[in-house]
Design an enzyme around this catalytic site. Structure first.
Site, PDB file in Angstrom:
ATOM      1  CE  LYS A 119      20.560 -10.613  58.716  1.00 20.89           C
ATOM      2  NZ  LYS A 119      20.378  -9.160  58.187  1.00 20.89           N
ATOM      3  NE  ARG A 154      27.393  -4.468  51.223  1.00 19.43           N
ATOM      4  CZ  ARG A 154      26.438  -3.457  51.414  1.00 19.43           C
ATOM      5  NH1 ARG A 154      27.191  -2.374  51.685  1.00 19.43           N
ATOM      6  NH2 ARG A 154      25.344  -3.519  51.904  1.00 19.43           N
TER       7      ARG A 154
HETATM    8  N1  BES Z   1      20.696 -10.689  53.771  1.00 15.66           N
HETATM    9  C1  BES Z   1      20.750  -9.337  54.193  1.00 15.66           C
HETATM   10  C2  BES Z   1      19.588  -8.466  53.334  1.00 15.66           C
HETATM   11  C3  BES Z   1      18.325  -9.033  53.345  1.00 15.66           C
HETATM   12  C4  BES Z   1      17.352  -8.462  54.352  1.00 15.66           C
HETATM   13  C5  BES Z   1      17.666 -10.072  52.468  1.00 15.66           C
HETATM   14  C6  BES Z   1      16.004  -8.774  54.411  1.00 15.66           C
HETATM   15  C7  BES Z   1      16.425 -10.451  52.664  1.00 15.66           C
HETATM   16  C8  BES Z   1      15.698  -9.830  53.658  1.00 15.66           C
HETATM   17  C9  BES Z   1      22.027  -8.703  53.927  1.00 15.66           C
HETATM   18  O1  BES Z   1      23.427  -9.348  54.268  1.00 15.66           O
HETATM   19  C10 BES Z   1      22.066  -7.589  55.119  1.00 15.66           C
HETATM   20  O2  BES Z   1      22.172  -7.829  56.038  1.00 15.66           O
HETATM   21  N2  BES Z   1      22.273  -6.449  54.706  1.00 15.66           N
HETATM   22  C11 BES Z   1      22.242  -5.233  55.547  1.00 15.66           C
HETATM   23  C12 BES Z   1      23.195  -4.251  55.109  1.00 15.66           C
HETATM   24  C13 BES Z   1      23.537  -3.044  56.109  1.00 15.66           C
HETATM   25  C14 BES Z   1      24.073  -3.660  57.253  1.00 15.66           C
HETATM   26  C15 BES Z   1      24.248  -2.137  55.387  1.00 15.66           C
HETATM   27  C16 BES Z   1      20.626  -4.783  55.400  1.00 15.66           C
HETATM   28  O3  BES Z   1      20.117  -4.530  54.661  1.00 15.66           O
HETATM   29  O4  BES Z   1      20.073  -4.376  56.503  1.00 15.66           O
HETATM   30 MN    MN Z   2      23.653  -9.562  56.235  1.00 12.90          MN
END
Ligand code: BES
Ligand code: MN
Ligand code: ZN
Length: 499
Positions: free
Chosen positions: A277, A351
């Site tokens: 990230k 997931r």
């Molecule tokens: N934990 C994150 C989602 C999240 C984002 C929770 C902001 C709380 C606040 C999740 O694991 C994630 O990174 N999701 C990605 C999915 C994408 C890579 C398909 C996302 O939402 O960007």
């Molecule tokens: Mn994630």
């Protein structure tokens, strides 16, 4: 964890101690006992109401310092509930929060006269008010060693004056259990990720829940490998922290009745892994275990209030980190179900964890229904903001029950679609499915992915990325982690599954 309010009950006519809180409504009148108490300051109050242009709007207040005529009272606070005949449980909860917000931090004692112009409050409403007080008074300040700008409340003796102490006490015992569950969940979400790693989360769950009669089993990595939970283990393989699955069982219902199952995503820190990230805001990803915190807090609440239900909680605890052993984009893993998954983005890890935990729960416990909670997608915040959580379900009855529980608890959910047409977005060239579905409908394709691991079991998925962490301050919560969902699931159980 700070527990700064000690709530006790007294008779309505008892002499008030400390800060005095009296309720009114749009009529600006008081209940008979409160009126008697306030007789000496009646004229002053009329003038104070005028000076403040106080019209009794819901949750508005008037403060009077050192009121002449009430010798023992350092401060008198009048709070209006607005339209008294329209009050619901969640309004009493909010009222409790508003009351707590009007008691100065340094106060050692306070008295609330639980009476409205129409008469004394019902025991259930008093208990809800007390819960709001307790939730609002929580602060996570364990790691602050220096003097604070705004000193946290240390200990407040809060006397609730009620018509019947015994029935209020009884109702409070039940609501207090739920409050403890919420505060436990808040602590888990607020803890830093170097402290709360998967083994420590499991340890705390075991410690707190076994004390209230929940059976807790902790599965370590060898046990998870034996179960073939390769999707879950793949997420944790780049971290020096070991993964865990915790199974919590509360048997408060009929002996052979199938349990309700609650499943939680517990990524104790989500760096994104190799698909790392951006740095800004990454610290928030300590809260990526909000689903697991909610499930753990809920099992605590159900057990502590001795709910007449069989319920299980299963949480998948991992840390998602990049290192030489980490999972790569392009990897293909075989989940416990036998279905294969091509990893496109290692940041779509929730997931993968849930796929194995859902499958394991379904196969092992044959539950009546499954509800999973997960901080799963940023996309749900784009869709719904931070007021509603996203709800996905293969079962209308369950979806409606959750929506109703959301309305009564104030932890609101908004149903989103599932449809086979979305499935092609997660078809993979090389495996049975891929773990991301592209830019559009990100929360839906994530839910669509989960659905492949539940078969025909009535199931709901609640995406709490917007509600579990970085919570906007409210009347009943000033903390970063809201402990969101404990009250929702508690209501779901109470309204539908306790006889
Ligand atoms: N934990 C994150 C989602 C999240 C984002 C929770 C902001 C709380 C606040 C999740 O694991 C994630 O990174 N999701 C990605 C999915 C994408 C890579 C398909 C996302 O939402 O960007
Ligand atoms: Mn994630
Ligand atoms: Zn995540």
């Amino acid at each position: 964890m700070s527990e700064p309010v000690n709530i006790s009950f007294a008779k309505l006519s008892a002499a008030p101690k400390g800060v005095l809180i009296v309720l009114t409504d749009e009529s600006l009148a008081f209940g008979p006992i409160a009126q008697k108490l306030l007789n000496p300051v009646d004229d002053a109050l009329t003038r104070a109401f005028d000076a403040e242009r106080f019209k009794g709007k819901a949750f508005s207040c008037v403060d009077m310092l050192a009121p002449a005529g009430l010798q023992q009272v350092p401060r008198l606070v009048i709070i209006s509930v607005g339209k008294a005949d329209e009050l619901k449980a969640k309004d009493f909860l909010k009222l409790g929060g508003v009351i707590a917000g009007r008691i100065p931090a340094g106060a050692k004692e306070a008295t609330v006269v639980a009476e409205l112009p129409g008469g004394s409050l019902a025991a259930e409403d008093v208990a809800e008010l007390a819960l709001g007080l307790r939730l609002r008074s929580y602060a996570f300040d364990r790691y602050k060693t220096k003097k604070k700008d705004e000193p946290a409340r240390e200990s407040l003796e809060l006397h609730l004056q009620v018509a019947e102490e015994a029935s209020a006490e009884k109702a409070w015992t039940t609501r207090e259990a739920v409050g403890e569950g919420v505060l436990f969940a808040r602590d888990l979400v607020n803890e830093p990720p170097n402290v709360l790693d998967p083994p420590e989360f499991a340890r705390r769950a075991q410690e707190r829940l076994s004390a209230v009669g929940v059976e807790v089993d902790v599965l370590d990595e060898p046990a998870l490998a034996k179960l073939n939970m390769r999707a879950l283990l793949g997420v944790g393989q780049g971290s020096i922290k070991e993964s865990r699955v915790v199974v919590m069982r509360w048997n408060g219902g009929k002996k052979d009745e199938a349990p309700l199952a609650f499943i939680g995503k517990g990524v104790t820190f989500d760096s994104g892994g190799i698909s790392i990230k951006p740095g800004a805001g990454m610290e928030d990803m300590k809260g990526d275990m909000g689903g697991a915190a909610c499930v753990t807090g809920t099992l605590y609440a159900l057990a502590a209030r001795k709910a007449k239900v069989n319920a299980i909680g299963v949480i998948g605890l991992v840390e998602n980190m990049p290192d030489g052993a980490a999972q790569r984009p392009g990897d293909i893993v075989t989940s416990m179900s036998g279905q294969t998954i091509e990893i496109i983005n290692t940041d779509a890890e929730g997931r993968l964890v849930l796929a194995d935990v859902l499958w394991y729960t379904k196969e092992t416990f044959k539950p009546k229904l499954m509800v999973d909670l997960a901080t799963l997608t940023g996309a749900i915040m784009v869709a719904l903001g931070q007021e509603y959580a996203g709800l996905f379900s293969n079962d209308d009855e369950l979806a409606e029950a959750l929506t109703a529980a959301g309305a009564s608890s104030g932890e609101k959910v908004w149903r989103m679609p599932l449809a086979p047409e979305y499935d092609k977005l997660i078809d993979s060239k090389f495996a049975d499915m891929k773990n991301t579905g592209g830019r559009f409908g990100g929360s839906i394709t994530a839910a669509q992915f989960l659905q492949r691991y539940v078969d025909k079991t009535p199931w709901a998925h609640v995406d709490i990325a917007g509600t579990a962490m970085a919570s906007p301050a409210s009347d009943i919560n000033k903390s970063w982690g809201a402990g969101w969902g404990v009250r929702l699931l508690d209501r779901l159980v109470a309204e539908n599954h306790e006889g």
